[in-house]
Write an enzyme that holds these catalytic residues in place. Sequence first.
Site, PDB file in Angstrom:
ATOM      1  CG  ASP A  70      17.807   0.210  -8.110  1.00  0.00           C
ATOM      2  OD1 ASP A  70      17.460  -0.679  -7.299  1.00  0.00           O
ATOM      3  OD2 ASP A  70      18.311   1.284  -7.752  1.00  0.00           O
ATOM      4  N   GLY A 151       7.408  -5.867  -0.198  1.00  0.00           N
ATOM      5  CA  GLY A 151       7.936  -4.523   0.034  1.00  0.00           C
ATOM      6  C   GLY A 151       6.897  -3.584   0.627  1.00  0.00           C
TER       7      GLY A 151
END
EC number: 3.6.1.66
Length: 193
Positions: A70, A151
Amino acid sequence: MPYQLVFATNNRHKLEEVAAKTGDKFSLLTLSDIGCTDEIEENGSTFNENASIKSNYVFNHYQLDCFGDDSGLEIDALNGEPGIYSARYAGTHGDHDANINKVLDKLKNETNCKARFRTVISLLWKGEEHFFEGTVEGTIRPHRSGAEGFGYDPIFQPDGYDVTFAEMSMEEKNAISHRAIAMEKLLEFLKER
């Protein structure tokens, strides 16, 4: 034949970055490679918890050595936001433009644009869990620049560089990125095994 290791993702951008690091040391498998079509819900409150949820899910259901990660962007002026919500900061998971727009809008009157990318990897190896972390410090630029990466890469300028992640080649980014740093620690751990 190289040892098989599952990366608990179907995100092709992450997979490309990690595969560039692992090379031929492992046969890297994705969730789809092992027939996992379940949506693994990341409902933890930290990067560690979310990474652990992914690796434990794969290990418990498929009994395969695996790792989950993550990662996210932490901005000092926003008290660490977007953090674990980086991929869905503006509401829709994976809407990179909307996420960037929200960050830039929140920072428009800020002078402190210090930020960092953080990755946590949870590796389940022979039934034991190990964590590896990587961070890269930098600054949020007020405008997008570059077309590589994904991103928040177009607005993140790592310290010591005058370009964003999105202006770097994958090789350049992989030499310094948060995910690369965490992967190097994982690979070092596995090399000793």
